[in-house]
Write an enzyme that holds these catalytic residues in place. Structure first.
Site, PDB file in Angstrom:
ATOM      1  CE  LYS A   1      -4.200  -1.817   2.080  1.00  0.00           C
ATOM      2  NZ  LYS A   1      -5.177  -1.769   3.155  1.00  0.00           N
TER       3      LYS A   1
ATOM      4  CG  ASP B   1      -8.187   0.677   3.354  1.00  0.00           C
ATOM      5  OD1 ASP B   1      -9.083  -0.094   2.974  1.00  0.00           O
ATOM      6  OD2 ASP B   1      -6.977   0.393   3.307  1.00  0.00           O
TER       7      ASP B   1
HETATM    8  P1  NAP Z   1       0.366  -3.360   8.186  1.00  0.00           P
HETATM    9  O1  NAP Z   1       0.645  -2.135   7.397  1.00  0.00           O
HETATM   10  O2  NAP Z   1       1.240  -4.563   8.038  1.00  0.00           O
HETATM   11  O3  NAP Z   1       0.326  -2.903   9.744  1.00  0.00           O
HETATM   12  C1  NAP Z   1       0.202  -3.838  10.772  1.00  0.00           C
HETATM   13  C2  NAP Z   1       0.248  -3.106  12.116  1.00  0.00           C
HETATM   14  O4  NAP Z   1       0.110  -4.099  13.141  1.00  0.00           O
HETATM   15  C3  NAP Z   1       1.576  -2.374  12.370  1.00  0.00           C
HETATM   16  O5  NAP Z   1       1.345  -1.156  13.023  1.00  0.00           O
HETATM   17  C4  NAP Z   1       2.302  -3.347  13.308  1.00  0.00           C
HETATM   18  O6  NAP Z   1       3.207  -2.744  14.188  1.00  0.00           O
HETATM   19  C5  NAP Z   1       1.143  -3.901  14.113  1.00  0.00           C
HETATM   20  N1  NAP Z   1       1.496  -5.172  14.734  1.00  0.00           N
HETATM   21  C6  NAP Z   1       1.827  -6.336  14.121  1.00  0.00           C
HETATM   22  N2  NAP Z   1       2.099  -7.275  15.055  1.00  0.00           N
HETATM   23  C7  NAP Z   1       1.955  -6.674  16.258  1.00  0.00           C
HETATM   24  C8  NAP Z   1       2.086  -7.134  17.613  1.00  0.00           C
HETATM   25  N3  NAP Z   1       2.456  -8.387  17.887  1.00  0.00           N
HETATM   26  N4  NAP Z   1       1.835  -6.270  18.617  1.00  0.00           N
HETATM   27  C9  NAP Z   1       1.451  -4.991  18.348  1.00  0.00           C
HETATM   28  N5  NAP Z   1       1.304  -4.498  17.091  1.00  0.00           N
HETATM   29  C10 NAP Z   1       1.548  -5.335  16.070  1.00  0.00           C
HETATM   30  O7  NAP Z   1      -1.105  -3.898   7.901  1.00  0.00           O
HETATM   31  P2  NAP Z   1      -2.417  -3.024   7.585  1.00  0.00           P
HETATM   32  O8  NAP Z   1      -2.651  -2.955   6.139  1.00  0.00           O
HETATM   33  O9  NAP Z   1      -2.298  -1.772   8.357  1.00  0.00           O
HETATM   34  O10 NAP Z   1      -3.557  -3.981   8.189  1.00  0.00           O
HETATM   35  C11 NAP Z   1      -3.750  -4.106   9.586  1.00  0.00           C
HETATM   36  C12 NAP Z   1      -4.967  -4.983   9.843  1.00  0.00           C
HETATM   37  O11 NAP Z   1      -6.137  -4.331   9.372  1.00  0.00           O
HETATM   38  C13 NAP Z   1      -4.897  -6.339   9.155  1.00  0.00           C
HETATM   39  O12 NAP Z   1      -5.370  -7.318  10.034  1.00  0.00           O
HETATM   40  C14 NAP Z   1      -5.834  -6.182   7.965  1.00  0.00           C
HETATM   41  O13 NAP Z   1      -6.436  -7.407   7.605  1.00  0.00           O
HETATM   42  C15 NAP Z   1      -6.870  -5.202   8.528  1.00  0.00           C
HETATM   43  N6  NAP Z   1      -7.514  -4.398   7.467  1.00  0.00           N
HETATM   44  C16 NAP Z   1      -8.873  -4.521   7.324  1.00  0.00           C
HETATM   45  C17 NAP Z   1      -9.519  -3.769   6.368  1.00  0.00           C
HETATM   46  C18 NAP Z   1     -11.015  -3.900   6.212  1.00  0.00           C
HETATM   47  O14 NAP Z   1     -11.533  -3.462   5.179  1.00  0.00           O
HETATM   48  N7  NAP Z   1     -11.705  -4.454   7.172  1.00  0.00           N
HETATM   49  C19 NAP Z   1      -8.805  -2.891   5.543  1.00  0.00           C
HETATM   50  C20 NAP Z   1      -7.423  -2.783   5.723  1.00  0.00           C
HETATM   51  C21 NAP Z   1      -6.785  -3.550   6.693  1.00  0.00           C
HETATM   52  P3  NAP Z   1       4.544  -2.009  13.654  1.00  0.00           P
HETATM   53  O15 NAP Z   1       4.058  -0.671  13.204  1.00  0.00           O
HETATM   54  O16 NAP Z   1       5.394  -1.949  14.866  1.00  0.00           O
HETATM   55  O17 NAP Z   1       5.091  -2.865  12.562  1.00  0.00           O
END
Ligand code: NAP
Length: 304
Positions: free
Chosen positions: A86, A122
């Site tokens: 993204k 989003d």
């Molecule tokens: P991303 O860019 O990979 O970000 C993941 C985030 O989770 C980062 O801030 C990461 O921390 C944090 N994280 C990962 N493991 C962790 C842990 N053990 N403890 C605390 N924080 C942790 O992914 P994303 O695109 O933002 O997506 C995040 C979630 O939202 C996913 O589950 C995705 O499926 C969901 N999502 C849903 C929709 C929807 O339409 N419903 C849309 C978009 C995303 P760091 O910053 O330290 O790496």
């Protein structure tokens, strides 16, 4: 010329669900096994009678640039962009809409002529879903946001736009949280913001009205709850962006104490509906999208 020839073609040959006029849309990401976007979009395209087919393109980070150039070469109409592309896709595009530019991340690309335009649906998708499902407005609320990734950036942009009063951003790495807040807070000086780490969440931390999980913690059933025991109260709205699985340890905790618990399915539908409009020019059949997702999730539950 080619398009004219195609329009005037006397006979269209059918290939299963598609034919010679079918345009391709899809999603690029890695991994894509968890994604239900193909199910949702193909159901919507079919019911709306749009001659497009939505396919998953598994694209590894080292192939992103080649894949993006390939969209033009192959005449693809547009794609969704998901983990981990993204943010890295941004410099490969010709133009960004203002939300995508502000957030610094793109989840929807449309091909217009020879130009690639990037959008972020989003943010609005989250806002629309929250308004529909939460039973309260975000304006004037104290909101706690977990995470600093692409989805958290989009949610934060929408929270600011909607007029939240107090924000507590909770992250693993303070610098990432502070950088996100610095980027997005420009123009919102009146909002009170704190950034802290998960370890700092204890009993005397201010309880928010709304608690949002935008981390990937909760995707797996044995993932921990990110809040200490007793932190979630019955007065909160707890919103987890995760939709597959449909419940998470955090949502289970919210339900246990009697809080409003909402998963990310509504956001998936709303962000998808906005992308659908961008690609097709038509309003998306959101009910069909939601039903297709619920059916797919039910199927996954039965097969596991
Ligand atoms: P991303 O860019 O990979 O970000 C993941 C985030 O989770 C980062 O801030 C990461 O921390 C944090 N994280 C990962 N493991 C962790 C842990 N053990 N403890 C605390 N924080 C942790 O992914 P994303 O695109 O933002 O997506 C995040 C979630 O939202 C996913 O589950 C995705 O499926 C969901 N999502 C849903 C929709 C929807 O339409 N419903 C849309 C978009 C995303 P760091 O910053 O330290 O790496």
């Amino acid at each position: 010329m080619l398009e004219d020839r195609e329009k005037n073609s006397p006979m269209i040959v059918k290939y299963g669900a598609s034919d010679a006029t079918t345009r391709v849309v899809g999603v690029i990401g890695y991994p894509l096994t968890h994604s239900l976007s193909p199910v949702m979009h193909n159901a919507a395209l079919s019911v709306a009678g749009v001659a497009m087919s939505y396919v998953p393109f598994v694209v590894m980070p080292e192939n992103l640039e080649t894949a993006i150039n390939g969209l033009l070469a192959l005449g693809v109409r547009g794609v969704n962009v998901t983990i981990p592309h993204k943010e890295s896709v941004v410099p490969l595009l010709d133009e960004l809409d203002k939300d995508a530019e502000r957030i610094g991340a793109v989840n929807t690309i449309v091909v217009k002529g020879s130009r690639l335009l990037g959008y972020n649906t989003d943010a609005k998708g989250f806002g629309n879903a929250f308004a529909e499902e939460a039973g309260c407005l975000l304006a004037g609320r104290c909101v706690m946001l977990f995470g600093a990734g692409g989805a958290a950036r989009a949610v934060l942009a929408e929270l600011l736009k909607e007029g939240v009063r107090d924000l507590i951003v909770v992250v693993r790495v303070l610098e990432r949280g502070r950088a996100m807040v610095k980027d997005l807070l420009i123009g919102y000086q009146d909002v009170k913001v704190a950034v802290c780490q998960f370890e700092a969440l204890h009993a005397d931390v201010q309880r928010p009205d709304v608690l949002i999980n935008a981390t990937s913690v909760g995707l797996f059933p044995h993932d921990p709850v990110l809040t200490p025991l007793g932190f979630v109260t019955s007065k909160m709205v707890v919103y987890d962006l995760i939709y597959n699985p449909p419940t998470t340890p955090l949502l289970d905790e919210a339900k246990r104490v009697g809080a409003v618990a909402i998963n990310g399915l509504g956001m998936l539908v709303h962000q998808g509906a906005l992308a659908f409009k961008i690609w097709t020019g038509e309003n998306a059949p959101k009910d069909v999208m939601r039903e297709s997702l619920l059916r797919a999730l039910e199927g996954l539950k039965c097969s596991s």
